[in-house]
Design a protein around this motif. Structure first.
Motif, PDB file in Angstrom:
ATOM      1  N   VAL A   8       0.833  -1.204   0.000  1.00  0.00           N
ATOM      2  CA  VAL A   8       0.000   0.000   0.000  1.00  0.00           C
ATOM      3  C   VAL A   8       0.865   1.250   0.000  1.00  0.00           C
ATOM      4  O   VAL A   8       0.668   2.170  -0.810  1.00  0.00           O
ATOM      5  CB  VAL A   8      -0.952  -0.004   1.208  1.00  0.00           C
ATOM      6  CG1 VAL A   8      -1.670   1.335   1.326  1.00  0.00           C
ATOM      7  CG2 VAL A   8      -1.963  -1.140   1.086  1.00  0.00           C
ATOM      8  N   MET A   9       1.856   1.298   0.907  1.00  0.00           N
ATOM      9  CA  MET A   9       2.698   2.486   0.990  1.00  0.00           C
ATOM     10  C   MET A   9       3.522   2.675  -0.280  1.00  0.00           C
ATOM     11  O   MET A   9       3.694   3.795  -0.768  1.00  0.00           O
ATOM     12  CB  MET A   9       3.630   2.376   2.206  1.00  0.00           C
ATOM     13  CG  MET A   9       2.909   2.486   3.530  1.00  0.00           C
ATOM     14  SD  MET A   9       2.028   4.054   3.680  1.00  0.00           S
ATOM     15  CE  MET A   9       0.676   3.570   4.750  1.00  0.00           C
ATOM     16  N   GLY A  10       4.041   1.582  -0.818  1.00  0.00           N
ATOM     17  CA  GLY A  10       4.829   1.677  -2.037  1.00  0.00           C
ATOM     18  C   GLY A  10       4.014   2.192  -3.208  1.00  0.00           C
ATOM     19  O   GLY A  10       4.481   3.031  -3.996  1.00  0.00           O
ATOM     20  N   THR A  11       2.796   1.707  -3.344  1.00  0.00           N
ATOM     21  CA  THR A  11       1.928   2.144  -4.437  1.00  0.00           C
ATOM     22  C   THR A  11       1.552   3.621  -4.292  1.00  0.00           C
ATOM     23  O   THR A  11       1.614   4.399  -5.260  1.00  0.00           O
ATOM     24  CB  THR A  11       0.657   1.275  -4.487  1.00  0.00           C
ATOM     25  OG1 THR A  11       1.030  -0.097  -4.637  1.00  0.00           O
ATOM     26  CG2 THR A  11      -0.225   1.680  -5.648  1.00  0.00           C
ATOM     27  N   VAL A  12       1.165   4.009  -3.083  1.00  0.00           N
ATOM     28  CA  VAL A  12       0.792   5.407  -2.827  1.00  0.00           C
ATOM     29  C   VAL A  12       1.958   6.342  -3.116  1.00  0.00           C
ATOM     30  O   VAL A  12       1.805   7.372  -3.791  1.00  0.00           O
ATOM     31  CB  VAL A  12       0.308   5.581  -1.368  1.00  0.00           C
ATOM     32  CG1 VAL A  12       0.184   7.056  -1.018  1.00  0.00           C
ATOM     33  CG2 VAL A  12      -1.026   4.874  -1.162  1.00  0.00           C
ATOM     34  N   PHE A  13       3.152   5.978  -2.630  1.00  0.00           N
ATOM     35  CA  PHE A  13       4.305   6.866  -2.802  1.00  0.00           C
ATOM     36  C   PHE A  13       4.837   6.843  -4.231  1.00  0.00           C
ATOM     37  O   PHE A  13       5.468   7.809  -4.667  1.00  0.00           O
ATOM     38  CB  PHE A  13       5.397   6.524  -1.782  1.00  0.00           C
ATOM     39  CG  PHE A  13       5.185   7.187  -0.452  1.00  0.00           C
ATOM     40  CD1 PHE A  13       5.830   8.367  -0.136  1.00  0.00           C
ATOM     41  CD2 PHE A  13       4.296   6.655   0.469  1.00  0.00           C
ATOM     42  CE1 PHE A  13       5.618   9.006   1.075  1.00  0.00           C
ATOM     43  CE2 PHE A  13       4.075   7.274   1.693  1.00  0.00           C
ATOM     44  CZ  PHE A  13       4.732   8.458   2.001  1.00  0.00           C
ATOM     45  N   THR A  14       4.608   5.759  -4.973  1.00  0.00           N
ATOM     46  CA  THR A  14       4.964   5.749  -6.396  1.00  0.00           C
ATOM     47  C   THR A  14       4.181   6.826  -7.140  1.00  0.00           C
ATOM     48  O   THR A  14       4.750   7.633  -7.893  1.00  0.00           O
ATOM     49  CB  THR A  14       4.666   4.367  -7.017  1.00  0.00           C
ATOM     50  OG1 THR A  14       5.477   3.376  -6.387  1.00  0.00           O
ATOM     51  CG2 THR A  14       4.967   4.375  -8.517  1.00  0.00           C
ATOM     52  N   LEU A  15       2.883   6.839  -6.936  1.00  0.00           N
ATOM     53  CA  LEU A  15       2.033   7.843  -7.587  1.00  0.00           C
ATOM     54  C   LEU A  15       2.375   9.250  -7.100  1.00  0.00           C
ATOM     55  O   LEU A  15       2.394  10.213  -7.888  1.00  0.00           O
ATOM     56  CB  LEU A  15       0.562   7.522  -7.312  1.00  0.00           C
ATOM     57  CG  LEU A  15       0.076   6.160  -7.840  1.00  0.00           C
ATOM     58  CD1 LEU A  15      -1.354   5.894  -7.375  1.00  0.00           C
ATOM     59  CD2 LEU A  15       0.176   6.097  -9.352  1.00  0.00           C
ATOM     60  N   LEU A  16       2.651   9.390  -5.813  1.00  0.00           N
ATOM     61  CA  LEU A  16       2.995  10.701  -5.245  1.00  0.00           C
ATOM     62  C   LEU A  16       4.288  11.246  -5.849  1.00  0.00           C
ATOM     63  O   LEU A  16       4.365  12.425  -6.216  1.00  0.00           O
ATOM     64  CB  LEU A  16       3.130  10.572  -3.727  1.00  0.00           C
ATOM     65  CG  LEU A  16       3.546  11.835  -2.966  1.00  0.00           C
ATOM     66  CD1 LEU A  16       2.488  12.925  -3.119  1.00  0.00           C
ATOM     67  CD2 LEU A  16       3.778  11.526  -1.481  1.00  0.00           C
ATOM     68  N   GLU A  17       5.306  10.389  -5.958  1.00  0.00           N
ATOM     69  CA  GLU A  17       6.595  10.844  -6.479  1.00  0.00           C
ATOM     70  C   GLU A  17       6.508  11.226  -7.950  1.00  0.00           C
ATOM     71  O   GLU A  17       7.134  12.195  -8.389  1.00  0.00           O
ATOM     72  CB  GLU A  17       7.660   9.764  -6.244  1.00  0.00           C
ATOM     73  CG  GLU A  17       8.008   9.606  -4.771  1.00  0.00           C
ATOM     74  CD  GLU A  17       9.125   8.599  -4.515  1.00  0.00           C
ATOM     75  OE1 GLU A  17       9.896   8.322  -5.457  1.00  0.00           O
ATOM     76  OE2 GLU A  17       9.227   8.105  -3.382  1.00  0.00           O
ATOM     77  N   ILE A  18       5.753  10.464  -8.732  1.00  0.00           N
ATOM     78  CA  ILE A  18       5.563  10.818 -10.137  1.00  0.00           C
ATOM     79  C   ILE A  18       4.888  12.181 -10.254  1.00  0.00           C
ATOM     80  O   ILE A  18       5.261  13.014 -11.090  1.00  0.00           O
ATOM     81  CB  ILE A  18       4.729   9.730 -10.854  1.00  0.00           C
ATOM     82  CG1 ILE A  18       5.550   8.439 -10.968  1.00  0.00           C
ATOM     83  CG2 ILE A  18       4.301  10.203 -12.243  1.00  0.00           C
ATOM     84  CD1 ILE A  18       4.782   7.261 -11.524  1.00  0.00           C
ATOM     85  N   ALA A  19       3.910  12.438  -9.400  1.00  0.00           N
ATOM     86  CA  ALA A  19       3.209  13.727  -9.422  1.00  0.00           C
ATOM     87  C   ALA A  19       4.105  14.869  -8.962  1.00  0.00           C
ATOM     88  O   ALA A  19       3.995  16.005  -9.460  1.00  0.00           O
ATOM     89  CB  ALA A  19       1.962  13.640  -8.541  1.00  0.00           C
ATOM     90  N   LEU A  20       5.013  14.600  -8.012  1.00  0.00           N
ATOM     91  CA  LEU A  20       5.859  15.652  -7.448  1.00  0.00           C
ATOM     92  C   LEU A  20       7.086  15.967  -8.294  1.00  0.00           C
ATOM     93  O   LEU A  20       7.681  17.036  -8.134  1.00  0.00           O
ATOM     94  CB  LEU A  20       6.333  15.234  -6.045  1.00  0.00           C
ATOM     95  CG  LEU A  20       5.307  15.278  -4.916  1.00  0.00           C
ATOM     96  CD1 LEU A  20       5.930  14.750  -3.628  1.00  0.00           C
ATOM     97  CD2 LEU A  20       4.784  16.693  -4.709  1.00  0.00           C
ATOM     98  N   LYS A  21       7.465  15.096  -9.202  1.00  0.00           N
ATOM     99  CA  LYS A  21       8.706  15.267  -9.951  1.00  0.00           C
ATOM    100  C   LYS A  21       8.834  16.642 -10.613  1.00  0.00           C
ATOM    101  O   LYS A  21       9.891  17.298 -10.500  1.00  0.00           O
ATOM    102  CB  LYS A  21       8.822  14.153 -10.994  1.00  0.00           C
ATOM    103  CG  LYS A  21      10.247  13.904 -11.475  1.00  0.00           C
ATOM    104  CD  LYS A  21      10.602  14.713 -12.713  1.00  0.00           C
ATOM    105  CE  LYS A  21      11.970  14.365 -13.245  1.00  0.00           C
ATOM    106  NZ  LYS A  21      12.398  15.159 -14.392  1.00  0.00           N
ATOM    107  N   PRO A  22       7.801  17.152 -11.283  1.00  0.00           N
ATOM    108  CA  PRO A  22       7.945  18.467 -11.935  1.00  0.00           C
ATOM    109  C   PRO A  22       8.206  19.623 -10.977  1.00  0.00           C
ATOM    110  O   PRO A  22       8.774  20.648 -11.383  1.00  0.00           O
ATOM    111  CB  PRO A  22       6.594  18.651 -12.651  1.00  0.00           C
ATOM    112  CG  PRO A  22       6.063  17.263 -12.835  1.00  0.00           C
ATOM    113  CD  PRO A  22       6.508  16.522 -11.609  1.00  0.00           C
ATOM    114  N   VAL A  23       7.810  19.484  -9.710  1.00  0.00           N
ATOM    115  CA  VAL A  23       7.960  20.613  -8.779  1.00  0.00           C
ATOM    116  C   VAL A  23       9.168  20.459  -7.849  1.00  0.00           C
ATOM    117  O   VAL A  23       9.462  21.363  -7.073  1.00  0.00           O
ATOM    118  CB  VAL A  23       6.678  20.792  -7.927  1.00  0.00           C
ATOM    119  CG1 VAL A  23       5.484  21.048  -8.814  1.00  0.00           C
ATOM    120  CG2 VAL A  23       6.435  19.598  -7.032  1.00  0.00           C
TER     121      VAL A  23
END
Length: 361
Positions: A185-200
């Protein structure tokens, strides 16, 4: 007792032994078929969009849970075989997984990468364990969750688990599955979070790969995040992730030593019998050996990939056996502590890797 009665007793014992062997053999093959279906299906599903974020091992676990819907008679017949698969097949899978590690690539990446991985693993492991215990989780569950969150997800949970001897095998299986669920669960959530945060975040592709490989739990998570931004990001993510994976063997050895040392102290204090000696984790020795063989023998990439795929088949079967065997009503009652601890420590690890990627890469 007459000679006739003695012969009758011997024949009876012999026949009972034969019947028991037949029952165990049937149970093993039934369990093998059930778990193999889950494992192969999980591998194919993991190649599909969206499912690839979850990973083959966790998919096999979920499919194993689905197997609990099969008739209770089939589950009862397969029960003893499930124990063998979750134990022996697990170890064999970890040995074969060593072929994934290319030691020359790790050496080329430099000592810096290994040191960053060591800092990330040790700090996250200690923080997750401390928070889990603080929130009320039992010791064994806290250790497994900490290892899965800090090293390499489900493979780390299953690699460290044999070092923690337990008299209650059912409870231990529950702890294993709960720890795997946490890292999934944590790995999946943080995968999506990191992809979203990369541009900023202001990170280069290489730096983002370091962050993804250093902070995400499963190899599948690191591949999904790193691959989202090209080959440079993916390569960096894999090297960083493998630098954490290679720490599985020493961490398991240290935990096994500390665990047995504590048991010895407790047994002396309680005037009980001395616990067993530290179990030799031969499968971790095999893991190191296969990584050496895969690196230095002239083996073709296709052959090495086949060995790694075989590793995931065996590991997937072990994960499916866990899913089939565990009582999840109990798990849901005890999950809050480790989920909370893992959420905090995963956030800490992400921030730590962002800082280290900017300072050292």
């Amino acid at each position: 007792m007459s000679i006739t009665e003695y012969k009758f007793q011997v024949e009876k014992i012999f026949l009972e032994g034969q019947n028991l062997t037949i029952v165990k053999t049937k149970s093993f093959w039934l369990a093998a078929v059930m778990t193999l279906i889950c494992s192969i299906t999980g591998i194919f599903l993991a190649k599909l969009p969206y499912f690839n974020i979850i990973g083959a091992l966790v998919l096999a676990l979920l499919l194993g849970i689905g197997m609990q819907l099969t008739p209770s008679q089939i589950q009862a017949e397969a029960k003893s075989g499930m124990g063998l698969i979750s134990n022996k097949f697990l170890r064999f899978g970890i040995i074969l997984l060593g072929f994934r590690l290319n030691l020359e690539q790790l050496a080329a990446a430099g000592v810096k990468t290994i040191l960053v991985a060591a800092v990330a693993v040790s700090s996250t492991l200690l923080l997750t364990y401390w928070l889990s215990r603080k929130f009320g989780a039992e010791d064994e569950l806290a250790v497994l969750t900490a290892c899965g969150s800090s090293i390499c997800g489900a493979a780390a949970v299953m690699g460290v688990s044999p070092q923690l001897e337990s008299e209650d095998e059912e409870r231990k299986r529950e702890n294993e599955v709960l720890a795997v669920a946490v890292v999934c669960v944590m790995g999946t959530v943080f995968t999506l979070l990191e992809i979203a945060l990369k541009p900023v975040l202001g990170l280069s592709d290489s730096q983002f790969g370091i962050v993804a490989g250093g902070s995400l739990h499963e190899i599948a998570h690191a591949v999904a995040a790193g691959g989202a931004f090209g080959d440079i990001s993916l390569d960096s993510a894999l090297i960083m992730k493998l630098s954490r994976v290679i720490l599985l063997a020493p961490v398991a050895l240290i935990i096994g030593y500390l665990y047995q040392k504590r048991l010895i102290k407790e047994s002396v204090a309680e005037h009980t019998s001395k616990p067993k000696k530290l179990p030799i984790p031969w499968f971790l020795g095999g893991f190191i050996l296969t990584s050496v063989l895969g690196t230095f023998l002239p083996l073709s990439p296709i052959f090495l990939d086949s060995l790694v795929q075989a590793a995931y088949v065996f590991l997937g079967m072990a994960m499916a056996a866990l899913g089939i065997s565990v009582n999840f009503k109990v798990i849901f009652k005890r999950g809050g502590a480790v989920f909370g601890a893992a959420a905090i420590s995963s956030t800490f690890l992400l921030i730590l890797m962002i800082i280290m990627s900017k300072l050292f890469f």
